[in-house]
Design a protein around this motif. Sequence first.
Motif, PDB file in Angstrom:
ATOM      1  N   ARG A   1      22.726 -20.728  -0.863  1.00 42.82           N
ATOM      2  CA  ARG A   1      21.987 -19.705  -0.122  1.00 42.82           C
ATOM      3  C   ARG A   1      20.492 -20.021  -0.221  1.00 42.82           C
ATOM      4  NH1 ARG A   1      24.993 -15.862  -3.395  1.00 42.82           N
ATOM      5  NH2 ARG A   1      22.988 -14.997  -3.991  1.00 42.82           N
TER       6      ARG A   1
ATOM      7  N   VAL B   1      23.967  -7.612  -6.231  1.00 44.02           N
ATOM      8  CA  VAL B   1      22.626  -7.716  -5.671  1.00 44.02           C
ATOM      9  C   VAL B   1      21.696  -6.745  -6.385  1.00 44.02           C
ATOM     10  CG1 VAL B   1      21.230  -7.555  -3.589  1.00 44.02           C
ATOM     11  CG2 VAL B   1      23.563  -8.410  -3.461  1.00 44.02           C
TER      12      VAL B   1
ATOM     13  N   ASN C   1      27.061  -8.491  -2.815  1.00 48.70           N
ATOM     14  CA  ASN C   1      26.912  -9.146  -1.514  1.00 48.70           C
ATOM     15  C   ASN C   1      27.986  -8.676  -0.538  1.00 48.70           C
ATOM     16  OD1 ASN C   1      24.609 -10.693  -1.444  1.00 48.70           O
ATOM     17  ND2 ASN C   1      25.556 -12.364  -2.602  1.00 48.70           N
TER      18      ASN C   1
ATOM     19  N   GLY D   1      26.602 -11.818   2.693  1.00 50.39           N
ATOM     20  CA  GLY D   1      25.399 -11.677   1.910  1.00 50.39           C
ATOM     21  C   GLY D   1      24.246 -11.444   2.841  1.00 50.39           C
ATOM     22  N   TYR D   2      23.064 -11.393   2.245  1.00 50.98           N
ATOM     23  CA  TYR D   2      21.953 -11.061   3.086  1.00 50.98           C
ATOM     24  C   TYR D   2      21.198 -12.297   3.511  1.00 50.98           C
ATOM     25  CZ  TYR D   2      18.875  -8.192   5.543  1.00 50.98           C
ATOM     26  OH  TYR D   2      18.243  -7.626   6.572  1.00 50.98           O
TER      27      TYR D   2
ATOM     28  N   TYR E   1      22.603  -2.707   3.352  1.00 50.56           N
ATOM     29  CA  TYR E   1      23.792  -2.620   2.520  1.00 50.56           C
ATOM     30  C   TYR E   1      24.376  -1.220   2.619  1.00 50.56           C
ATOM     31  CZ  TYR E   1      21.796  -6.779   0.376  1.00 50.56           C
ATOM     32  OH  TYR E   1      21.278  -8.023   0.154  1.00 50.56           O
TER      33      TYR E   1
END
Lengths: 316, 721
Positions: B103, B268, B519, B249-250, B499
Amino acid sequence: MERYETLQPIIARVIENIEKVIIGKRDVTTLSFVALLAGGHVLLEDVPGVGKTMLVRALAKSVNAHFKRIQFTPDLLPSDVTGVSIYNQKEMQFEYKPGPIMGNIILADEINRTSPKTQSALLEAMEEGNITVDGVTRPLPRPFFVMATQNPIEYEGTYPLPEAQLDRFLLKMKIGYPTFLEEIEVLSRAEKVPPIDELQSVITVEELLSLQQKVKDVYVDESIKRYIVEIVQRSRSNESVYLGVSPRGSVALMKAAQAYAFMHGRTFVIPDDVQFLAPYVLSHRIILKPEAKFDGLVAEDIIAKIVARTPVPIQR
Amino acid sequence: MVYTERSIKGLVLYGFAFWLLAEWLMPLETVSDTRNIGIFILFVALCFLLYFLRVPFWIRVLFKAGYIVYALNVLFFHGPWSEAILSLLFEMISHISVISQFRWTELTNPFRSFLFFLLLWITAYLIRYWLFAQKRLFLFYAMTVTYIAVLDTFTAFQGNGAIVRLVVFGFFLLSWLHDERLREKEIAVNRTRTWAAACIGLIGLSVAMGYMAPKHPPKWPDPVAFVKSYATHHEQEQERQKALVKKVGYGYNDSRLGGPFIADDTVVFMAEDEKRHYWRVETKDIYTGKGWKETDSVQVKTFEKENNVHQWFEGNAKKEVFTAKVNMFQGYSHLIYPLGLKAVNVSGDIVFRLQVGTERIYPTDRSAYIVPLRTYELTYEYPTFAIDKLNAAPTVQDEQLVKRYTQLPANLPKRVRELAQQITKGKTTQYEKTKAIEQYFHLNGYLYETKDVAVPGENDDYVDQFLFETKKGYCDNFSTAMVVLLRSVGIPARWVKGYTSGQLMEETKEGKNIYQITNNNAHSWVEVYFAGTGWVPFEPTQGFSNPYSFTEPQSVSEPTPVPQRTQPEQKRTPLNDVLKHENISSPSVKDKLTASFAALSWKEIVMGMLILLGVVLLLYKTRRKWWPYITLLLFTYKQDDQMFTKAYLSLLRHLDDYGLKRKNGQTLRQYAAYVDDWFGTNEMSRLTLLYEKMVYQKENVHTEWTQVKELWENLIKKTVS
């Protein structure tokens, strides 16, 4: 080893002096002197004509010592070695006529050609340091150094020395033939006056005696003693050996090592001394098993193998 | 060696090396978001200076590591030294999972800077190797020229000066190195002056000619456009060929939505909160047919603590104020916040920068550097929406707003618009229409699916494909489809990312709840603009529920909250686990370290173990490079009667490890002779003679360690290979 160490100056002078006569053979010269300093005796096992007599004479001359030679023959009697008492008619009493053994440096040539009776007379004198003739005990002169020679056992008409007798010699060694170039040098020197006659003495007997005293002061560390004993004990448990080295052998090795260390200007023994001397000091003190002999092994190989495997002490 | 490192020539060469590497760093300020380039240039200078001074390896490492920590502390951590080291450690550990999952976008700035320092370190080492061992630099020089040329062509960077410098110094350096190589082979005779004159003359001549010659504009007007168009085309081809598997995930980039993803339960953040609500990160407003792009607006509003710059609601929303504490486990540069954010309470001098276009908020310091927050406390207004007010909302009048939030791509398939019309048929108010579209997915058998999710082809529309062909997908599919449908009937709507409220872990005694957000809780939803109320969140995704309350007209005075549907796989966590996180409000760095270890999954632990094993193996393999230095270091600071013995025995071990084996029956002298033969010295024999006296002599001869130290050190250094 010569790379790092120089000989004690006085020793170096003697060795140089001998080397004027004996060409090459530095080890033999050194070893002879080791035995002389340690108060031991040397057995030379070699064929005639390689310079045994020359070596001993040169040694004797260099230290200004009284040199005697006994040629052993099958009919030689013990009294021919030790001397006899003869009745002096003028004086009306027995008078002692000293035998050839009454000297500082004795060459006992072809010791294995005489009868065991005569051999033991010599060997006892070597061990005790005095002789008894007709009930009178007479001390031998100091220093007393015997260099005996014997022909290799295979020769005809010999009385091999018993093992117990061999033990009395500090070192056993061979002179061996000279190399090609050395032999040419021998010829060149033989053309002129025999050089042995021109040899000067370098040290006195008194000096030699004091050197012998100093050798005894050379320090042997506990670890070195352990090392010596380890080597000796391994000779006893070796599978090819029938009879191992006696404790007398351990003592001999230590004394020789002290002399060797002293010659190299050290006040302490190092493992290198022990390693160098072990084959000369120990190999005549072991008896190989018949099967080992059959396999072509000789005592020197066994000792060399034992030394190579014994761990060297590297710390106190 | 014709020249050595520590000479005037060596110094000049190091000067050149420094300059070459500095040429790489200088454009970075213009072309990237790197700031304070001086600190990096200083680091490069330090590297070369240490090489020049020939300080021992371990001192160099110590110096450089110290500088890195110091620089990172000045730039980011702003704390005492010990804190800085711990913070760096924490950064590293928290990046294990980030890196192991590729990531890359989530790397924090301190960690990026740290990696950059390492890169510079390695590069400096390489350049030194090229200059002094190989005496060749052409490859690096060519790379430098290419780099400057590319930057000059494709970016705002003006490489005029750099190119001239490269020609003058670079050619000089190259020819010098060539001369040195020839001399080494003893081909060239010593005619330095002739050589230098020829070299400088030629370079001067070519530079002068270049300076005086007329300069034509490029024949090829803009290579950039051509290359770009080619690259884009190629990229699209590639993407069409393979369905990309993403990790949930972000991430910021939503320009190409679709494709399956795999679950990831990396934590997270943990939140201590009173209400369930969405955690927002940003909104996006431009739908491209493949995904979402953010608006080009660069308007930024800043606030400190109290949000007095951004109005979340209009008058009709009923609001209650709550607080929440957030404890981040991943370093993100953006703030994660609930709708209605009123204030952020955080230790330190932090300025919040809110991008008005996306409603993304960055915590920064005074000089606008991003400072990722670890813990912060939020105050927010929790809205309750009255349905009658929403129903009564007039059509939106703000033309600009309508235009922006009803944007749709021109090539949106017609059937999408038709479907929107069909769904909203008979509904009169905006709220009813919105509710109809939100409910449409529930009522028409659309499936929640993460694995078998299509990627739109070149001629497909993302929403169209989902609505009519695949009919299954995850939050992105549902939310994007809803926004597009809403916009098709003229309702201003936007796409929000962030989220969900996460998994309830425990209730504290004060009546607050502790939520864990992983995530897997990354989510996207819809916001619709109602005149008089503002942006109202809606939840179209199957299996998810809207955490905000909508009240019926009769119960305006006393709102009944919509029952919270809990997530199906929710499970209780043992109390101990929760207690660990209980003091989330102000955890010390140590606690954070433990927490971040606890947050690692078993895969990461296995991975970590493997890496550790690899490192150990590598260390073992390269031990001859560092072990001697460690020994040197140890004996430098040891004070002991038995120093010499210990040092000598240690030397024996080193030599043995080096490959010079001492046989059991070998005496020290014999071994020393062997060693000396090998190295071509007499040092070992000299040392051994001294050692013998120590060991075998009667009196414990106290050999002064200082006397033999140099011999010993030389020998130890010889075992470095």
